[in-house]
Design a protein around this motif. Structure first.
Motif, PDB file in Angstrom:
ATOM      1  N   GLY A 208      79.298 -87.423 -80.240  1.00  0.00           N
ATOM      2  CA  GLY A 208      80.557 -86.674 -81.042  1.00  0.00           C
ATOM      3  C   GLY A 208      80.725 -85.123 -80.168  1.00  0.00           C
ATOM      4  N   HIS A 209      80.253 -85.232 -78.970  1.00  0.00           N
ATOM      5  CA  HIS A 209      80.618 -83.981 -78.108  1.00  0.00           C
ATOM      6  C   HIS A 209      81.745 -84.432 -77.259  1.00  0.00           C
ATOM      7  CE1 HIS A 209      76.312 -83.391 -78.542  1.00  0.00           C
ATOM      8  NE2 HIS A 209      76.759 -82.145 -78.903  1.00  0.00           N
ATOM      9  N   ILE A 210      82.569 -83.523 -76.983  1.00  0.00           N
ATOM     10  CA  ILE A 210      83.731 -83.729 -75.935  1.00  0.00           C
ATOM     11  C   ILE A 210      83.296 -84.332 -74.602  1.00  0.00           C
ATOM     12  CG2 ILE A 210      85.900 -83.048 -74.973  1.00  0.00           C
ATOM     13  CD1 ILE A 210      85.886 -80.926 -77.228  1.00  0.00           C
ATOM     14  N   GLU A 211      83.812 -85.475 -74.216  1.00  0.00           N
ATOM     15  CA  GLU A 211      83.530 -85.958 -72.858  1.00  0.00           C
ATOM     16  C   GLU A 211      84.585 -85.743 -72.045  1.00  0.00           C
ATOM     17  OE1 GLU A 211      81.514 -89.987 -73.034  1.00  0.00           O
ATOM     18  OE2 GLU A 211      82.611 -90.337 -71.370  1.00  0.00           O
ATOM     19  N   ARG A 212      85.847 -85.759 -72.370  1.00  0.00           N
ATOM     20  CA  ARG A 212      87.064 -85.590 -71.853  1.00  0.00           C
ATOM     21  C   ARG A 212      88.276 -85.142 -72.597  1.00  0.00           C
ATOM     22  NH1 ARG A 212      90.424 -89.188 -67.496  1.00  0.00           N
ATOM     23  NH2 ARG A 212      90.751 -90.873 -69.469  1.00  0.00           N
ATOM     24  N   LEU A 213      88.759 -83.978 -72.277  1.00  0.00           N
ATOM     25  CA  LEU A 213      89.846 -83.282 -72.838  1.00  0.00           C
ATOM     26  C   LEU A 213      91.022 -83.518 -71.836  1.00  0.00           C
ATOM     27  CD1 LEU A 213      91.414 -82.017 -75.252  1.00  0.00           C
ATOM     28  CD2 LEU A 213      90.523 -79.747 -74.138  1.00  0.00           C
ATOM     29  N   ARG A 214      92.310 -83.914 -72.270  1.00  0.00           N
ATOM     30  CA  ARG A 214      93.276 -83.590 -71.339  1.00  0.00           C
ATOM     31  C   ARG A 214      94.574 -82.884 -72.492  1.00  0.00           C
ATOM     32  NH1 ARG A 214      94.214 -89.196 -68.110  1.00  0.00           N
ATOM     33  NH2 ARG A 214      93.664 -89.859 -70.301  1.00  0.00           N
ATOM     34  N   LEU A 215      94.820 -81.685 -71.945  1.00  0.00           N
ATOM     35  CA  LEU A 215      96.053 -81.152 -72.800  1.00  0.00           C
ATOM     36  C   LEU A 215      96.978 -80.539 -71.991  1.00  0.00           C
ATOM     37  CD1 LEU A 215      96.714 -79.766 -75.733  1.00  0.00           C
ATOM     38  CD2 LEU A 215      95.002 -77.859 -74.981  1.00  0.00           C
ATOM     39  N   CYS A 216      98.425 -81.085 -72.319  1.00  0.00           N
ATOM     40  CA  CYS A 216      99.421 -80.664 -71.807  1.00  0.00           C
ATOM     41  C   CYS A 216     100.648 -80.079 -72.676  1.00  0.00           C
ATOM     42  CB  CYS A 216     100.070 -81.998 -70.964  1.00  0.00           C
ATOM     43  SG  CYS A 216     101.241 -81.874 -69.608  1.00  0.00           S
ATOM     44  N   LEU A 217     101.329 -79.069 -72.130  1.00  0.00           N
ATOM     45  CA  LEU A 217     101.997 -78.227 -72.657  1.00  0.00           C
ATOM     46  C   LEU A 217     103.585 -78.358 -72.011  1.00  0.00           C
ATOM     47  CD1 LEU A 217     100.682 -74.894 -73.716  1.00  0.00           C
ATOM     48  CD2 LEU A 217     100.332 -76.905 -74.704  1.00  0.00           C
ATOM     49  N   GLY A 218     104.616 -78.718 -72.927  1.00  0.00           N
ATOM     50  CA  GLY A 218     106.113 -78.679 -72.303  1.00  0.00           C
ATOM     51  C   GLY A 218     107.055 -77.599 -72.728  1.00  0.00           C
ATOM     52  N   SER A 219     107.849 -77.151 -72.007  1.00  0.00           N
ATOM     53  CA  SER A 219     108.808 -76.182 -72.420  1.00  0.00           C
ATOM     54  C   SER A 219     108.311 -74.880 -72.535  1.00  0.00           C
ATOM     55  CB  SER A 219     109.511 -76.324 -73.612  1.00  0.00           C
ATOM     56  OG  SER A 219     110.430 -77.389 -73.712  1.00  0.00           O
ATOM     57  N   MET A 220     107.013 -74.607 -71.824  1.00  0.00           N
ATOM     58  CA  MET A 220     106.285 -73.213 -72.025  1.00  0.00           C
ATOM     59  C   MET A 220     106.312 -72.967 -70.485  1.00  0.00           C
ATOM     60  SD  MET A 220     105.333 -72.483 -75.036  1.00  0.00           S
ATOM     61  CE  MET A 220     103.659 -71.666 -74.901  1.00  0.00           C
ATOM     62  N   ASP A 221     106.753 -73.411 -69.541  1.00  0.00           N
ATOM     63  CA  ASP A 221     106.912 -73.046 -68.181  1.00  0.00           C
ATOM     64  C   ASP A 221     108.064 -74.063 -67.314  1.00  0.00           C
ATOM     65  OD1 ASP A 221     106.365 -71.414 -65.957  1.00  0.00           O
ATOM     66  OD2 ASP A 221     104.230 -71.229 -66.647  1.00  0.00           O
ATOM     67  N   VAL A 222     108.196 -73.667 -66.127  1.00  0.00           N
ATOM     68  CA  VAL A 222     109.128 -74.171 -65.387  1.00  0.00           C
ATOM     69  C   VAL A 222     108.909 -75.915 -65.155  1.00  0.00           C
ATOM     70  CG1 VAL A 222     109.816 -72.324 -64.161  1.00  0.00           C
ATOM     71  CG2 VAL A 222     108.251 -73.640 -63.266  1.00  0.00           C
ATOM     72  N   THR A 223     107.661 -76.296 -65.619  1.00  0.00           N
ATOM     73  CA  THR A 223     107.187 -77.618 -65.602  1.00  0.00           C
ATOM     74  C   THR A 223     106.236 -77.695 -66.671  1.00  0.00           C
ATOM     75  OG1 THR A 223     105.224 -77.808 -64.071  1.00  0.00           O
ATOM     76  CG2 THR A 223     107.398 -77.778 -62.983  1.00  0.00           C
ATOM     77  N   SER A 264     112.987 -67.757 -79.292  1.00  0.00           N
ATOM     78  CA  SER A 264     112.309 -67.014 -78.452  1.00  0.00           C
ATOM     79  C   SER A 264     111.282 -67.309 -77.813  1.00  0.00           C
ATOM     80  CB  SER A 264     112.236 -65.890 -79.339  1.00  0.00           C
ATOM     81  OG  SER A 264     111.183 -66.110 -80.416  1.00  0.00           O
ATOM     82  N   ALA A 265     110.565 -66.680 -76.829  1.00  0.00           N
ATOM     83  CA  ALA A 265     109.520 -66.945 -76.257  1.00  0.00           C
ATOM     84  C   ALA A 265     108.339 -66.730 -77.442  1.00  0.00           C
ATOM     85  CB  ALA A 265     109.187 -66.029 -75.101  1.00  0.00           C
ATOM     86  N   GLN A 266     108.397 -65.787 -78.061  1.00  0.00           N
ATOM     87  CA  GLN A 266     107.255 -65.629 -79.249  1.00  0.00           C
ATOM     88  C   GLN A 266     107.378 -66.928 -80.104  1.00  0.00           C
ATOM     89  OE1 GLN A 266     105.104 -63.358 -79.606  1.00  0.00           O
ATOM     90  NE2 GLN A 266     104.596 -63.838 -81.742  1.00  0.00           N
ATOM     91  N   TYR A 267     108.534 -67.483 -80.381  1.00  0.00           N
ATOM     92  CA  TYR A 267     108.420 -68.810 -81.305  1.00  0.00           C
ATOM     93  C   TYR A 267     107.824 -69.786 -80.541  1.00  0.00           C
ATOM     94  CZ  TYR A 267     110.441 -72.212 -84.087  1.00  0.00           C
ATOM     95  OH  TYR A 267     110.439 -73.330 -85.102  1.00  0.00           O
ATOM     96  N   ARG A 268     108.139 -69.941 -79.404  1.00  0.00           N
ATOM     97  CA  ARG A 268     107.609 -70.922 -78.644  1.00  0.00           C
ATOM     98  C   ARG A 268     106.020 -70.662 -78.497  1.00  0.00           C
ATOM     99  NH1 ARG A 268     112.732 -71.271 -75.345  1.00  0.00           N
ATOM    100  NH2 ARG A 268     113.422 -73.107 -75.735  1.00  0.00           N
ATOM    101  N   ARG A 269     105.656 -69.665 -78.266  1.00  0.00           N
ATOM    102  CA  ARG A 269     104.054 -69.375 -78.373  1.00  0.00           C
ATOM    103  C   ARG A 269     103.285 -69.855 -79.791  1.00  0.00           C
ATOM    104  NH1 ARG A 269     102.380 -67.382 -73.899  1.00  0.00           N
ATOM    105  NH2 ARG A 269     103.365 -66.026 -72.486  1.00  0.00           N
TER     106      ARG A 269
END
Ligand SMILES: Cc1cc2nc3c(=O)[nH]c(=O)nc-3n(C[C@H](O)[C@H](O)[C@H](O)COP(=O)(O)OP(=O)(O)OC[C@H]3O[C@@H](n4cnc5c(N)ncnc54)[C@H](O)[C@@H]3O)c2cc1C
Length: 291
Positions: A208-223, A264-269
């Motif tokens: 039950g330990h994490i072996e692989r995590l991938r986490l991607c955010l959109g609209s939080m930067d230029v890509t 706003s940027a704050q709302y996005r965060r």
């Protein structure tokens, strides 16, 4: 609004399309679904002298499982991904992402290749291609090359594509057995572009330990971007409520979101933190259910 004058070309094969691009250079644009290009032409923000329509090139369409990868031709419509029996069965993350794109009329015409070449930081396919380390094949009259999505997508509406090049296929490595996933976004109205989007995959080991995590955010930067350091630091941890809370805090601080007329940027965060918590919880549920 109407576009400026242009000459229309409908090559019958990829070779002819590449030849046309090589001859016409910067004066020409590929048209695929036209769902991004035509609006900017109507607004006269783009005024190509030549449009090269690739819709008649059948070799550019289709969804295949080959050599351990799921390969989508650039002309694959968002709706084809959404309704593909192969993907719904073997790679449901892709249909789940496709169905979040705009409205049905847009999904019926818009293509995965057009979305990646357009590189809108709020769009679904750049997010998912970067999340999953998709590999792109690109053809010019000089030959074929391959590039990872994260190198292809360089900035807002900016990709690594020469004037004579055509994106031909997008290859997704499959998830591992039992690897959980989730994708979610915040929009003002159903069908709008995402104000913030988050996608994740999560694999646990037998303890039950994490072996692989991938986490991607959109609209939080230029890509869209992955939190690579955070992903690596997560290995071996127990994905409990405290860890999810910590990850939400990290998402809050990530990237450089802008304030604009939509949010706003704050709302996005705040939404990035909220969505991160939600997608991790959902992905964890899938890991534990073994789906
Ligand atoms: C009202 C509306 C709402 C939308 N909402 C969303 C949304 O919520 N999420 C989302 O992700 N998208 C959304 N979209 C965009 C939609 O997904 C488009 O389909 C997509 O961005 C572009 O794909 P296309 O096939 O229409 O490309 P086109 O408009 O034909 O082309 C876009 C650009 O890519 C280039 N191009 C296209 N294909 C290739 C290729 N194979 N090789 C090289 N260059 C190529 C073109 O020259 C052009 O510069 C929306 C669009 C509209 C109009």
């Amino acid at each position: 609004m109407k576009p400026g004058k242009f000459t229309y070309h409908a090559p019958e094969n990829l070779h002819a399309a590449n030849q046309l691009l090589a001859e016409l250079g910067d004066d020409a644009k590929i048209i695929a679904g036209g769902q991004s290009l035509i609006p900017v032409m109507n607004l006269r923000l783009a005024q190509p002298d030549h449009l090269i329509d690739i819709n008649g090139i059948s070799e550019l369409a289709g969804i295949h499982q080959e050599n351990g990868l799921f390969t989508l031709g650039c002309l694959t419509r968002h709706a084809d991904v959404e309704t593909s029996p192969l993907l719904m069965d073997k790679f449901p993350l892709l249909p789940a992402a496709a169905k979040r794109i705009g409205h049905l009329a847009i999904r019926n015409r818009g293509t995965i290749g057009g979305s990646l070449c357009n590189a809108d930081p709020a769009a679904e396919w750049p997010l998912i291609a970067i999340l999953l380390d998709a590999h792109l094949s690109i053809q010019s009259s000089g030959g074929e090359r391959h590039t990872p999505a994260k190198e292809f997508i360089q900035s807002v509406y900016t990709v690594d594509l020469g004037a004579d090049e055509i994106l031909t296929t997008v290859a997704f490595p499959p998830l591992a057995r039992g690897e959980g996933w989730a994708v979610n976004q915040i929009c003002r109205r159903t069908g709008d572009f995402a104000l913030v989007s988050v996608a994740v995959t999560l694999k646990l080991d037998r303890q039950g330990h994490i072996e692989r995590l991938r986490l991607c955010l959109g609209s939080m930067d230029v890509t869209p971007f992955r939190l690579i350091d955070v992903e690596q630091a997560a290995r071996g941890k127990i994905p409990d409520k405290a860890w999810i809370h910590e990850m939400a805090g990290i998402a809050f601080d990530a990237g450089s979101p802008e304030s604009d007329m939509h949010a706003s940027a704050q709302y996005r965060r705040e939404m990035a933190a909220h969505l991160t918590s939600e997608v991790l919880t959902e992905a964890l549920g899938r890991c534990r259910a073994g789906t």
